[in-house]
Design an enzyme around this catalytic site. Structure first.
Site, PDB file in Angstrom:
ATOM      1  N   ASP A   7     -22.174  16.635  38.861  1.00 29.86           N
ATOM      2  CA  ASP A   7     -23.345  17.491  38.840  1.00 29.86           C
ATOM      3  C   ASP A   7     -24.448  16.732  39.593  1.00 29.86           C
ATOM      4  O   ASP A   7     -24.400  15.502  39.690  1.00 29.86           O
ATOM      5  CB  ASP A   7     -23.733  17.728  37.374  1.00 29.86           C
ATOM      6  CG  ASP A   7     -25.023  18.474  37.241  1.00 29.86           C
ATOM      7  OD1 ASP A   7     -25.133  19.557  37.821  1.00 29.86           O
ATOM      8  OD2 ASP A   7     -25.934  17.964  36.557  1.00 29.86           O
ATOM      9  N   ASP A   9     -28.429  17.525  39.707  1.00 33.09           N
ATOM     10  CA  ASP A   9     -29.687  17.332  38.972  1.00 33.09           C
ATOM     11  C   ASP A   9     -29.389  16.835  37.556  1.00 33.09           C
ATOM     12  O   ASP A   9     -28.716  17.511  36.785  1.00 33.09           O
ATOM     13  CB  ASP A   9     -30.448  18.666  38.949  1.00 33.09           C
ATOM     14  CG  ASP A   9     -31.683  18.614  38.083  1.00 33.09           C
ATOM     15  OD1 ASP A   9     -32.267  17.521  37.931  1.00 33.09           O
ATOM     16  OD2 ASP A   9     -32.069  19.661  37.543  1.00 33.09           O
TER      17      ASP A   9
END
Ligand code: B16
Ligand code: MG
Length: 210
Positions: A7, A9
């Site tokens: 991922d 952020d």
């Protein structure tokens, strides 16, 4: 394990403060209450779904689709302006060294992000060559907790989903990883989540757990 999907952020970079500032400016202009607790609910959630969460506090006349589209554009314009100040200093040495070490051990690396700004962020922080593939908000129809973004990342890497691990900070992202049939490694908010297979407190712990 043959591949690791990250991922963006909350794992590689921390852009939630910019999301917060951009949504806050838009919400203030509309007289909608918005705070950091509500902002936490937006982690891993797509831009349009984030707007719907913010509008739970809206009490005015119903908004047309055109008005909502304008609001989303305005938020993204502010967000991009904030992102443009990012530099390679926004990625820690720990993250850079760990990514390089995983690659040198033969793992294929990908990004799996809900963001449509992912490639812009990677370029700003100088990580555009650190991954073998990028699956992001521009190549999916359904966002997390749907597994699409991670399944696409596995497809781009040409690795079977069962041979992929996902590193996530959002519970919606862990749900997506499990729905994709992948090993779910949780950090931050996802560290203690019930569906997380392995929790890590520091990014470099990946070198021990994978
Ligand atoms: P954008 P991730 C997510 O990134 C953010 O956590 C979430 O807050 C944001 O709404 C979403 O991207 C969409 O971002 O507006 O740039 O398309 O955690 O999936 O890397
Ligand atoms: Mg995240």
């Amino acid at each position: 394990m043959k591949a690791v999907i990250f991922d963006l952020d909350g794992v590689i970079v921390f852009t939630d403060k910019f999301h917060y500032q951009a949504w806050k400016r838009m919400a203030d202009d509309m007289g909608i209450y918005f705070d950091e607790t509500i902002n936490n609910r937006l982690r891993g959630v797509s831009r349009s779904e984030s707007l719907e969460i913010i509008l739970e506090r809206y009490q005015g006349t119903p908004l047309s689709l055109e008005k909502k589209t304008n609001m989303l554009k305005k938020k993204n314009d502010i967000y991009r302006e904030l992102l443009s100040a990012m530099t390679p200093d926004d990625v820690t040495d720990q993250v850079r060294i760990t990514l390089a070490e995983l690659r040198s051990r033969g793992f294929r690396l990908a990004v799996g992000s809900s963001s449509k700004n992912a490639k812009f962020i990677l370029q700003k922080v100088g990580l555009q060559d650190a991954f073998d593939a990028v699956s992001d908000g521009t190549n999916i129809i359904r966002s997390k907790p749907d597994p699409e973004v991670f399944l696409k990342a596995a497809e781009f890497l040409d690795v079977a989903p069962g041979n992929c691990s996902v590193v996530e900070d959002a519970c919606a992202g862990i749900d997506a990883a499990k729905a994709a049939g992948m090993l779910a490694i949780g950090m931050g908010d996802a560290y203690r989540y019930k569906k997380t297979d392995i929790g890590i407190k520091e990014f470099c712990e990946l070198l021990q757990v994978i």
